[in-house]
Design a protein around this motif. Structure first.
Motif, short mmCIF file in Angstrom:
data_model
loop_
_atom_site.label_atom_id
_atom_site.label_comp_id
_atom_site.label_asym_id
_atom_site.label_seq_id
_atom_site.Cartn_x
_atom_site.Cartn_y
_atom_site.Cartn_z
N MET A 168 41.60 65.94 43.16
CA MET A 168 41.94 64.91 42.18
C MET A 168 43.37 64.43 42.44
N ARG A 169 43.51 63.11 42.52
CA ARG A 169 44.84 62.52 42.71
C ARG A 169 45.57 62.47 41.38
N PHE A 170 46.87 62.63 41.46
CA PHE A 170 47.66 62.59 40.23
C PHE A 170 48.49 61.32 40.11
N PHE A 171 48.33 60.40 41.08
CA PHE A 171 49.01 59.11 40.95
C PHE A 171 47.97 58.01 41.10
N LEU A 172 47.95 57.11 40.15
CA LEU A 172 46.97 56.03 40.12
C LEU A 172 47.42 54.84 40.97
N LYS A 173 46.45 54.12 41.50
CA LYS A 173 46.74 52.82 42.08
C LYS A 173 46.83 51.84 40.92
N CYS A 174 47.46 50.70 41.15
CA CYS A 174 47.67 49.73 40.07
C CYS A 174 46.35 49.25 39.46
N GLY A 175 45.34 49.04 40.28
CA GLY A 175 44.04 48.60 39.75
C GLY A 175 43.43 49.62 38.82
N GLU A 176 43.55 50.89 39.20
CA GLU A 176 43.04 51.97 38.35
C GLU A 176 43.83 52.05 37.04
N ALA A 177 45.14 51.86 37.16
CA ALA A 177 46.00 51.89 35.98
C ALA A 177 45.62 50.76 35.01
N ALA A 178 45.34 49.59 35.55
CA ALA A 178 44.95 48.45 34.70
C ALA A 178 43.63 48.75 33.98
N THR A 179 42.70 49.36 34.69
CA THR A 179 41.41 49.70 34.08
C THR A 179 41.60 50.70 32.95
N ILE A 180 42.40 51.73 33.19
CA ILE A 180 42.66 52.72 32.15
C ILE A 180 43.41 52.09 30.99
N CYS A 181 44.34 51.20 31.28
CA CYS A 181 45.09 50.50 30.24
C CYS A 181 44.13 49.72 29.33
N ASP A 182 43.16 49.05 29.93
CA ASP A 182 42.17 48.31 29.15
C ASP A 182 41.33 49.27 28.30
N LYS A 183 40.97 50.42 28.87
CA LYS A 183 40.19 51.40 28.12
C LYS A 183 40.99 51.97 26.95
N VAL A 184 42.29 52.17 27.16
CA VAL A 184 43.15 52.65 26.09
C VAL A 184 43.15 51.65 24.94
N GLN A 185 43.17 50.37 25.28
CA GLN A 185 43.18 49.32 24.26
C GLN A 185 41.97 49.42 23.34
N TYR A 186 40.83 49.84 23.89
CA TYR A 186 39.60 49.93 23.09
C TYR A 186 39.24 51.37 22.74
N ASN A 187 40.21 52.28 22.84
CA ASN A 187 40.03 53.69 22.51
C ASN A 187 38.90 54.33 23.30
N GLU A 188 38.79 54.01 24.57
CA GLU A 188 37.73 54.55 25.42
C GLU A 188 38.28 55.47 26.51
N ALA A 189 39.57 55.69 26.56
CA ALA A 189 40.18 56.51 27.62
C ALA A 189 40.37 57.94 27.14
N GLY A 190 40.18 58.87 28.05
CA GLY A 190 40.38 60.27 27.74
C GLY A 190 41.85 60.65 27.79
N THR A 191 42.13 61.86 27.35
CA THR A 191 43.50 62.35 27.29
C THR A 191 44.15 62.42 28.67
N PHE A 192 43.43 62.94 29.66
CA PHE A 192 43.99 63.07 31.00
C PHE A 192 44.26 61.69 31.61
N ALA A 193 43.36 60.75 31.38
CA ALA A 193 43.55 59.39 31.89
C ALA A 193 44.79 58.75 31.24
N LYS A 194 44.98 58.98 29.96
CA LYS A 194 46.17 58.45 29.28
C LYS A 194 47.44 59.05 29.86
N LEU A 195 47.40 60.34 30.17
CA LEU A 195 48.55 61.01 30.76
C LEU A 195 48.87 60.42 32.14
#
Length: 84
Positions: free
Chosen positions: A1-28
């Motif tokens: 498991m990688r611990f640094f996101l690419k920008c595209g992955e970060a944007a996807t997680i950011c969008d999921k956070v907006q709709y409360n769909e991201a997990g704790t590890f993804a938020k971290l």
């Protein structure tokens, strides 16, 4: 498991956070990425502003019954035009 996101992955997680769909590890992982990446930090800030704006607008949708009635009326009108 990688611990640094690419920008595209970060944007996807950011969008999921907006709709409360991201997990704790993804938020971290997102927080760590945002600390180091200025463009993604800006994207995240824009998402927060967008979310606040949408919530403050107090938008409402049609109730299902009204929506069904409108669809039926539109269909009837389109059917009438086909006959002409």
């Amino acid at each position: 498991m990688r611990f640094f996101l690419k920008c595209g992955e970060a944007a996807t997680i950011c969008d999921k956070v907006q709709y409360n769909e991201a997990g704790t590890f993804a938020k971290l992982l997102l927080r760590a990425h945002i600390l180091l990446c200025r463009p993604c930090r800006g994207y995240s800030q824009q998402n927060v502003k967008l979310t606040k704006t949408i919530h403050s607008a107090k938008l409402s949708a049609l109730c299902p019954e009204r929506k069904k009635l409108l669809k039926q009326r539109i269909k009837e009108e389109l059917d009438k035009e086909k006959l002409l």
